[in-house]
Design an enzyme around this catalytic site. Structure first.
Site, PDB file in Angstrom:
ATOM      1  N   TYR A  75       0.840  -1.204   0.000  1.00 34.80           N
ATOM      2  CA  TYR A  75       0.000   0.000   0.000  1.00 34.80           C
ATOM      3  C   TYR A  75       0.873   1.252   0.000  1.00 34.80           C
ATOM      4  O   TYR A  75       2.039   1.216   0.388  1.00 34.80           O
ATOM      5  CB  TYR A  75      -0.950   0.013   1.200  1.00 34.80           C
ATOM      6  CG  TYR A  75      -0.277   0.199   2.549  1.00 34.80           C
ATOM      7  CD1 TYR A  75      -0.063   1.475   3.065  1.00 34.80           C
ATOM      8  CD2 TYR A  75       0.136  -0.891   3.310  1.00 34.80           C
ATOM      9  CE1 TYR A  75       0.544   1.655   4.308  1.00 34.80           C
ATOM     10  CE2 TYR A  75       0.735  -0.725   4.538  1.00 34.80           C
ATOM     11  CZ  TYR A  75       0.940   0.551   5.039  1.00 34.80           C
ATOM     12  OH  TYR A  75       1.549   0.732   6.261  1.00 34.80           O
ATOM     13  N   CYS A  76       0.288   2.348  -0.467  1.00 31.21           N
ATOM     14  CA  CYS A  76       0.976   3.650  -0.476  1.00 31.21           C
ATOM     15  C   CYS A  76      -0.092   4.736  -0.510  1.00 31.21           C
ATOM     16  O   CYS A  76      -1.281   4.442  -0.368  1.00 31.21           O
ATOM     17  CB  CYS A  76       1.939   3.755  -1.665  1.00 31.21           C
ATOM     18  SG  CYS A  76       1.136   3.559  -3.270  1.00 31.21           S
ATOM     19  N   THR A  77       0.304   5.974  -0.711  1.00 33.25           N
ATOM     20  CA  THR A  77      -0.639   7.086  -0.589  1.00 33.25           C
ATOM     21  C   THR A  77      -1.808   6.982  -1.561  1.00 33.25           C
ATOM     22  O   THR A  77      -2.965   6.928  -1.162  1.00 33.25           O
ATOM     23  CB  THR A  77       0.092   8.430  -0.795  1.00 33.25           C
ATOM     24  OG1 THR A  77       1.190   8.506   0.096  1.00 33.25           O
ATOM     25  CG2 THR A  77      -0.859   9.599  -0.540  1.00 33.25           C
ATOM     26  N   CYS A 113       2.890   1.449  -4.784  1.00 36.85           N
ATOM     27  CA  CYS A 113       2.688   0.028  -4.491  1.00 36.85           C
ATOM     28  C   CYS A 113       2.385  -0.758  -5.752  1.00 36.85           C
ATOM     29  O   CYS A 113       2.603  -1.977  -5.795  1.00 36.85           O
ATOM     30  CB  CYS A 113       1.607  -0.172  -3.433  1.00 36.85           C
ATOM     31  SG  CYS A 113       0.030   0.599  -3.768  1.00 36.85           S
ATOM     32  N   ILE A 122      -4.062   4.452   0.171  1.00 34.77           N
ATOM     33  CA  ILE A 122      -4.603   4.832   1.474  1.00 34.77           C
ATOM     34  C   ILE A 122      -5.736   5.840   1.313  1.00 34.77           C
ATOM     35  O   ILE A 122      -6.720   5.817   2.060  1.00 34.77           O
ATOM     36  CB  ILE A 122      -3.491   5.429   2.360  1.00 34.77           C
ATOM     37  CG1 ILE A 122      -2.357   4.415   2.535  1.00 34.77           C
ATOM     38  CG2 ILE A 122      -4.043   5.857   3.719  1.00 34.77           C
ATOM     39  CD1 ILE A 122      -1.061   5.044   3.033  1.00 34.77           C
TER      40      ILE A 122
END
Length: 311
Positions: A184-186, A191, A213
């Site tokens: 996961y990432c912003t 990701c 996210i």
């Protein structure tokens, strides 16, 4: 009353002439008085821009009218009206600089060979089915995870995205190679690439959080698996997904919870670290931990302005 908005999106798609797309995007943003950062490459676009809501809507509508970008998943958030110092539109070899562009193949269908996409609801279904076997793997810089992360997530020891390949090749995470891993990432772009890199290095069951996210927080707010604040790359520096969210970050001076990053007062350093508003206002702890020795030799007042975001 004026209303400011910020949009975040990316699209992986082959672009025959990235420079022409750069010129078009720059002119489009200037026409609508938008500021922010846009990266163009032969593999697509990665953008975060903000301005008045009417202008942002016009920008989004025009951008999505371009066939390669029609599938862009636009993520909206509230701005402050002064979220970016300038407009930057650049062509680069990679949309996200992992340092291994030849390892990633992009077609009109997007990135090839990546992890299975999971929407927020699908992520919860996976958790219901697999429970504690699921490993959350943070695809952001370690600093970003200081103020917020998924529960029990693995936080790689990375300062920039360039550090990830060496990190996952180090053997430190080999125990997870047969586990279900959710990267996961912003907003989803880091990701997406990370999932390819991990699969190429023997991680067998890799997923990516679709929309990142931001999309997860829009769906579940503070009632899901996310804890704390989200680091963002504009003057806001952080955002929350509802009232009552408690940041996981701790002030370096007084240890109170805070999501506020500031820059080290040493002009040759400028490293970001956490310091609460009260300690900032009082001029306490002007230096990061690595520069505390310098503080004893030549103390200077702490900066009163927030830190500048960096990728």
């Amino acid at each position: 009353m004026s209303v400011s908005k910020i949009v975040l999106f990316y699209v992986f798609t082959p672009l025959a002439d990235p420079e022409a797309v750069r010129l078009w995007q720059h002119a489009l943003c200037e026409r609508h008085n938008l500021k922010g950062r846009i990266i163009i490459s032969a593999d697509g676009i990665n953008a975060t821009v903000g301005g008045e809501i009417h202008d942002v809507k016009q920008y989004v509508r025009t951008t999505k009218s371009y066939a390669p970008f029609r599938t862009a998943d636009i993520k909206w958030s509230n701005g402050t009206g002064d979220d970016f110092p300038r407009l930057s539109v650049k062509v680069r070899p990679e949309l996200v600089t992992f340092g291994n562009p030849d390892e990633v193949t992009v077609t009109e269908d997007g990135v090839q060979g990546g992890g299975v996409r999971l929407g927020p609801g699908q992520l919860h279904k996976l958790m219901d089915e697999r429970g504690d076997d699921v490993v959350f793997f943070d695809g952001r810089n370690a600093m970003e995870a200081e103020i917020g992360r998924f529960k029990n997530a693995v936080i790689p020891n990375t300062d920039t995205t360039r550090d990830f390949i060496a990190e996952i090749e180090s053997g430190a995470y080999d125990e997870f190679k047969d586990k279900p891993i959710v990267t996961y990432c912003t907003g989803g772009i880091r990701c997406e690439i990370l999932s390819v890199l991990m699969k190429n290095r023997g991680f067998e069951e890799v997923y990516q959080l679709d929309g990142g996210i931001v999309r997860y927080g829009e769906t579940f707010g503070n009632s899901g698996l996310w804890d704390g604040s989200l680091y963002v790359f504009d003057k806001r520096m952080h955002m929350e997904f509802g009232s009552g969210a408690e940041s996981l970050g701790r002030c370096r001076e007084c240890d109170e919870p805070t999501p506020l990053f500031v820059n080290c007062a040493d002009e040759s350093c400028r490293k970001q670290f956490l310091r609460c508003q009260d300690c900032t206002d009082a001029g306490r702890h002007p230096y990061c931990g690595e520069c505390t020795a310098a503080e004893a030799v030549a103390p200077v007042p702490a900066p009163s302005v927030p830190a500048k975001g960096r990728a």
